[in-house]
Motif scaffolding. Structure first.
Motif, PDB file in Angstrom:
ATOM      1  N   GLU A 138       0.846  -1.111   0.170  1.00 28.34           N
ATOM      2  CA  GLU A 138       0.107   0.009  -0.090  1.00 28.34           C
ATOM      3  C   GLU A 138       0.870   1.291   0.004  1.00 28.34           C
ATOM      4  O   GLU A 138       0.486   2.545  -0.458  1.00 28.34           O
ATOM      5  CB  GLU A 138      -0.994  -0.071   1.282  1.00 28.34           C
TER       6      GLU A 138
ATOM      7  N   GLU B  93       6.267   2.153   9.373  1.00 21.88           N
ATOM      8  CA  GLU B  93       6.799   3.061  10.144  1.00 21.88           C
ATOM      9  C   GLU B  93       8.062   3.536   9.484  1.00 21.88           C
ATOM     10  O   GLU B  93       8.874   2.943   8.684  1.00 21.88           O
ATOM     11  CB  GLU B  93       7.259   2.668  11.583  1.00 21.88           C
TER      12      GLU B  93
ATOM     13  N   GLU C 143       5.636  10.730   8.070  1.00 24.24           N
ATOM     14  CA  GLU C 143       4.602  10.453   6.945  1.00 24.24           C
ATOM     15  C   GLU C 143       4.419  11.826   6.310  1.00 24.24           C
ATOM     16  O   GLU C 143       4.377  12.759   6.731  1.00 24.24           O
ATOM     17  CB  GLU C 143       3.357   9.802   7.685  1.00 24.24           C
TER      18      GLU C 143
ATOM     19  N   ALA D 220       3.358  -4.422  10.064  1.00 30.14           N
ATOM     20  CA  ALA D 220       2.698  -3.958  11.001  1.00 30.14           C
ATOM     21  C   ALA D 220       2.083  -2.446  10.939  1.00 30.14           C
ATOM     22  O   ALA D 220       1.970  -1.597  12.032  1.00 30.14           O
ATOM     23  CB  ALA D 220       3.366  -4.053  12.527  1.00 30.14           C
ATOM     24  N   GLY D 221       1.647  -2.245   9.706  1.00 28.95           N
ATOM     25  CA  GLY D 221       1.102  -0.799   9.440  1.00 28.95           C
ATOM     26  C   GLY D 221       2.185   0.133   9.071  1.00 28.95           C
ATOM     27  O   GLY D 221       1.806   1.208   8.630  1.00 28.95           O
TER      28      GLY D 221
END
Length: 376
Positions: free
Chosen positions: A220, A239, A244, A236-237
């Protein structure tokens, strides 16, 4: 009677004359080379003296209260700049590492939360000292340990999973690019090449931490920044230590981009590959010895040692930045490290995040960088 140094300079001048080079120019070049060599030797010696006099504890460790990682980095750095395994300081440090070999093959303190990190760094040090296969059995077990805790089918992960191929601090922590690049470094130091299954699995994780759409990266995050650089973890999402973008993209930064580039090269990815080209282009745009691009002074010495390893692996003695300026990166890095070495011979980062307020750890990083920057 002329000194050996003078005779060497005259010989260099004669050689230059025979090749059509002005004798004054040849003498100047020889004198500059001699000065570079002297500066380098003095820099290394001062750091060795610091570690010998102030850095090592009686048990052989360096900053042992934080685990065995700093000891492994320091010993690896010392061995990399030519200090022999038989040197008393190095021998004590190696003994300390050896004493922390556990029954599962890992090399760490029993309370460690950084078992992959600690073991990989110990492998780097012990493999450099493995004369007459002294540490062969220990290294075989350590290799099996770090391969065993790599995220793969053994942890219930399939190749499509963002965790797949990565290494975390321990068997149950999410993988990240820093731990994964240390895993690849450790395996490479043991003689494992691109054909190694664990290195190829690591490449899958590394490729997914790049801000680049490619057949190896359909996550993504791939297209949200798309600048070719790397960030901390896709798992895990995701980092990035650089933060960001408003669209949720994970910002690239210098140390992780050099780590990603180096890992891809060790895994056999060639310069013609889109991933290597994109990473190299990012680094050309952000060539910097004053900061870790994207995070400023944070992790600066980790950045230096990773930068030196990656540019050595890229095999470009002159690194051309995006403006077209050509950098003799080895001499530039030597000059920078000479400039910021402290009077006592150590290095330290005033920005102490990621333990870089520890002069032992940071001096280890500096020595590892210098090993790739010796005058030729």
């Amino acid at each position: 009677m002329k000194s050996l140094a003078t005779l060497a300079l005259l010989a260099s001048a004669f050689l230059g004359y025979s090749l059509g080079v002005c004798p004054q120019t040849a003498l100047g070049q020889s004198a500059a080379a001699e000065n570079d060599a002297k500066q380098y030797a003095a820099m290394v010696q001062r750091s060795v003296d610091y570690l010998r006099q102030h850095g090592q504890a009686d048990d052989g460790s360096f900053s042992g209260t934080t685990g065995i990682g700093p000891t492994g980095l320091v010993i690896s750095g010392l061995l990399s700049v030519g200090i022999m395994p038989q040197d008393p300081m190095v021998a004590k440090g190696l003994k300390y590492l050896e004493e922390h070999a556990q029954t599962d093959g890992g090399i760490y303190t029993l309370d460690s939360k950084h078992r992959n990190y600690d073991t990989c760094i110990a492998i780097l040090a012990l493999s450099k000292a493995n004369q007459n296969q002294r540490y062969e059995a220990l290294l075989d077990k350590a290799e099996a340990f770090v391969k065993g805790i790599q995220w793969d089918e053994g942890e219930g992960k399939q190749p499509s999973d963002p965790f797949y191929g990565g290494a975390g601090y321990g068997s149950h922590s999410r993988p990240d690019l820093s731990n994964t690049t240390f895993l690849v470094d450790a395996l490479q130091s043991l003689g494992n090449g691109p054909e190694d299954e664990a290195i190829q699995k690591a490449l899958e994780f590394v490729s997914r931490c790049q801000n680049l759409e490619s057949p190896a990266n359909n996550t993504e995050f791939a297209a949200k920044v798309n600048d070719g650089g790397f960030y901390y973890t896709v798992a895990a999402g995701g980092e990035s230590k650089a933060g960001e973008e408003p669209n949720g993209g994970l910002r690239s930064y210098g140390s992780m981009t050099y780590a990603g580039l180096k890992s891809m090269i060790y895994a056999g990815v060639g310069k013609e590959d889109k991933r290597v080209q994109a990473a190299t282009d990012f680094l050309r745009k952000h060539y910097d010895l004053e900061s870790n691009p994207g995070v400023g002074q944070q992790g600066l010495f980790y950045y230096y040692h990773t930068m030196a390893k990656a540019l050595d692996a890229l095999d470009e003695p002159q690194f051309v930045d995006a403006s077209g300026a050509s950098h003799q990166w080895k001499s530039e890095m030597r000059a920078k490290l000479a400039e910021i070495q402290r009077p006592d011979g150590s290095w330290v980062n005033d920005t102490a995040r990621w333990m870089e307020g520890d002069p032992n750890l940071v001096t280890g990083y500096a020595l590892l960088a210098l090993a790739f920057c010796a005058p030729e």
